[in-house]
Design a protein around this motif. Structure first.
Motif, mmCIF file in Angstrom:
data_model
loop_
_atom_site.group_PDB
_atom_site.id
_atom_site.type_symbol
_atom_site.label_atom_id
_atom_site.label_comp_id
_atom_site.label_asym_id
_atom_site.label_seq_id
_atom_site.Cartn_x
_atom_site.Cartn_y
_atom_site.Cartn_z
ATOM 1 N N LEU A 84 21.607 -13.988 6.669
ATOM 2 C CA LEU A 84 22.188 -15.282 6.298
ATOM 3 C C LEU A 84 21.298 -16.434 6.766
ATOM 4 O O LEU A 84 21.105 -17.417 6.053
ATOM 5 N N TRP A 85 20.767 -16.319 7.962
ATOM 6 C CA TRP A 85 19.888 -17.365 8.486
ATOM 7 C C TRP A 85 18.557 -17.383 7.741
ATOM 8 O O TRP A 85 18.128 -18.424 7.247
ATOM 9 N N GLN A 86 17.914 -16.237 7.653
ATOM 10 C CA GLN A 86 16.565 -16.190 7.088
ATOM 11 C C GLN A 86 16.545 -16.464 5.582
ATOM 12 O O GLN A 86 15.606 -17.078 5.084
ATOM 13 N N LEU A 87 17.547 -16.031 4.867
ATOM 14 C CA LEU A 87 17.541 -16.166 3.414
ATOM 15 C C LEU A 87 18.296 -17.388 2.905
ATOM 16 O O LEU A 87 17.998 -17.902 1.831
ATOM 17 N N ARG A 130 10.313 -11.118 7.839
ATOM 18 C CA ARG A 130 11.315 -11.608 8.789
ATOM 19 C C ARG A 130 12.314 -10.486 8.954
ATOM 20 O O ARG A 130 13.144 -10.250 8.084
ATOM 21 N N ILE A 131 12.196 -9.781 10.055
ATOM 22 C CA ILE A 131 12.868 -8.503 10.228
ATOM 23 C C ILE A 131 13.815 -8.528 11.418
ATOM 24 O O ILE A 131 13.490 -9.078 12.462
ATOM 25 N N CYS A 132 14.950 -7.870 11.277
ATOM 26 C CA CYS A 132 15.873 -7.624 12.379
ATOM 27 C C CYS A 132 15.905 -6.120 12.606
ATOM 28 O O CYS A 132 16.364 -5.366 11.750
ATOM 29 N N GLY A 190 26.914 -6.787 12.005
ATOM 30 C CA GLY A 190 27.142 -8.219 12.203
ATOM 31 C C GLY A 190 25.862 -8.983 12.459
ATOM 32 O O GLY A 190 25.624 -10.045 11.873
ATOM 33 N N TYR A 191 25.004 -8.461 13.330
ATOM 34 C CA TYR A 191 23.749 -9.141 13.626
ATOM 35 C C TYR A 191 22.771 -9.066 12.464
ATOM 36 O O TYR A 191 22.057 -10.026 12.183
ATOM 37 N N VAL A 192 22.718 -7.942 11.806
ATOM 38 C CA VAL A 192 21.817 -7.818 10.657
ATOM 39 C C VAL A 192 22.247 -8.783 9.554
ATOM 40 O O VAL A 192 21.423 -9.486 8.969
ATOM 41 N N GLY A 217 23.205 -22.219 9.519
ATOM 42 C CA GLY A 217 23.081 -22.719 10.883
ATOM 43 C C GLY A 217 23.896 -21.948 11.903
ATOM 44 O O GLY A 217 23.471 -21.774 13.046
ATOM 45 N N GLU A 218 25.099 -21.514 11.546
ATOM 46 C CA GLU A 218 25.913 -20.734 12.478
ATOM 47 C C GLU A 218 25.226 -19.415 12.809
ATOM 48 O O GLU A 218 25.218 -18.981 13.966
#
Length: 104
Positions: free
Chosen positions: A70-73, A14-16, A63-65, A77-78
């Motif tokens: 935060l979402w993937q791990l 799951r990569i950004c 910020g996006y990374v 929800g935010e």
């Protein structure tokens, strides 16, 4: 003790991915970034930041990374709302181009 070596199983990453585009200098072009993303199994987010030098990308995209992690791990929800749904912030941020969110 005898160890056996097994072929590793494919990992669903799951990569950004973030890259930069600056006038007169390109990081990776859109096709290169898509090629990298196409090799990944699992969810991914790819985007290129406009007018940002390569050396400034760690700070500029942080910020996006961080939100992706935060979402993937942690299931935040935010942070998820930045990447998912019709109003995903990442897709409408004018500081970025070539945004591509792939969720499995």
């Amino acid at each position: 003790m005898k160890y056996s070596i097994q072929k590793p199983s494919p990992m669903k990453a799951r990569i950004c991915l973030t890259d930069c585009r600056r006038r007169g200098w390109l990081g990776r072009d859109r096709d290169q970034l898509k090629e990298i993303q196409n090799r990944l199994a699992g969810s991914s987010a790819a985007m290129r930041r406009k007018d940002t030098a390569h050396g400034d990308m760690l700070d500029a995209a942080d910020g996006y990374v961080t939100a992706w992690l935060l979402w993937q791990l942690q299931g935040n929800g935010e942070a998820q709302a930045l990447f998912e749904g019709p109003d995903a912030v990442v897709l409408s941020n004018p500081a970025y181009q070539d945004q591509d969110i792939r969720l499995d």
